[in-house]
Write a protein that holds these residues in place. Structure first.
Motif, short mmCIF file in Angstrom:
data_model
loop_
_atom_site.label_atom_id
_atom_site.label_comp_id
_atom_site.label_asym_id
_atom_site.label_seq_id
_atom_site.Cartn_x
_atom_site.Cartn_y
_atom_site.Cartn_z
N THR A 1 63.96 -20.80 67.50
CA THR A 1 64.37 -22.16 67.20
C THR A 1 64.22 -22.99 68.46
N HIS B 1 64.96 -36.14 64.34
CA HIS B 1 66.26 -36.81 64.20
C HIS B 1 66.34 -37.93 65.23
N ASP C 1 60.11 -25.07 60.19
CA ASP C 1 60.69 -26.42 60.14
C ASP C 1 60.21 -27.19 61.37
N TYR C 2 60.07 -28.48 61.19
CA TYR C 2 59.77 -29.39 62.31
C TYR C 2 60.34 -30.73 61.89
N ARG D 1 64.83 -32.58 72.99
CA ARG D 1 65.48 -33.88 73.12
C ARG D 1 64.55 -34.83 73.87
N LEU E 1 65.10 -26.81 70.20
CA LEU E 1 65.71 -28.13 70.23
C LEU E 1 65.01 -28.91 71.32
N TRP F 1 65.99 -21.08 71.31
CA TRP F 1 67.18 -20.42 70.79
C TRP F 1 66.77 -19.29 69.85
N MET G 1 65.52 -36.13 68.61
CA MET G 1 65.56 -34.68 68.72
C MET G 1 64.69 -34.08 67.63
N PHE G 2 63.87 -33.12 68.02
CA PHE G 2 63.19 -32.27 67.05
C PHE G 2 64.00 -30.99 66.92
N TYR G 3 64.27 -30.62 65.68
CA TYR G 3 64.84 -29.31 65.36
C TYR G 3 63.69 -28.53 64.74
N GLU G 4 63.31 -27.43 65.37
CA GLU G 4 62.12 -26.69 64.95
C GLU G 4 62.46 -25.22 64.78
N ASN G 5 61.82 -24.60 63.80
CA ASN G 5 61.89 -23.15 63.64
C ASN G 5 60.48 -22.63 63.50
#
Length: 100
Positions: free
Chosen positions: A7, A45, A41-42, A11, A9, A95, A55-59
């Motif tokens: 994962t 936010h 995921d990409y 910013r 994050l 992460w 913020m990108f939250y990526e998996n």
């Protein structure tokens, strides 16, 4: 041994007056990234209390898949513009899930 999912994050803080341009630039990364092998995921936010913060939250299925993403020309092109657009360096942390 199977590779672990990772994962990310990321910013991003836009310079004052560049918020909308940064938002457009970041949004332009979404469609091609979703096409990449290994992208789970990409998701972009924007902070509710500071419109300059994104913020990108990526998996990703693996660190190898993430590394390929980081080498993509469209991502390198954004990074090359960072000094012009961003108020501070990109803040990227990796992460791994430790609970379900």
């Amino acid at each position: 041994m199977p590779q672990k999912k990772v994962t990310v994050l990321a910013r991003i803080k836009a310079k004052k007056g560049m918020e909308q341009r940064v938002k457009r630039e970041l949004a332009s990364l979404i469609a091609p990234t979703h096409q990449e092998a290994g992208c789970i995921d990409y998701v972009l936010h924007q902070a509710t209390d500071d419109k300059a913060m994104f913020m990108f939250y990526e998996n990703w299925t693996s660190k190898k898949a993430l590394d390929k993403h980081l080498a993509m020309p469209y991502l390198k092109a954004f990074v090359a513009k960072a000094g012009e657009l961003l108020a501070e360096p990109l803040d990227v942390t990796l992460w791994e899930m430790v609970s379900e």
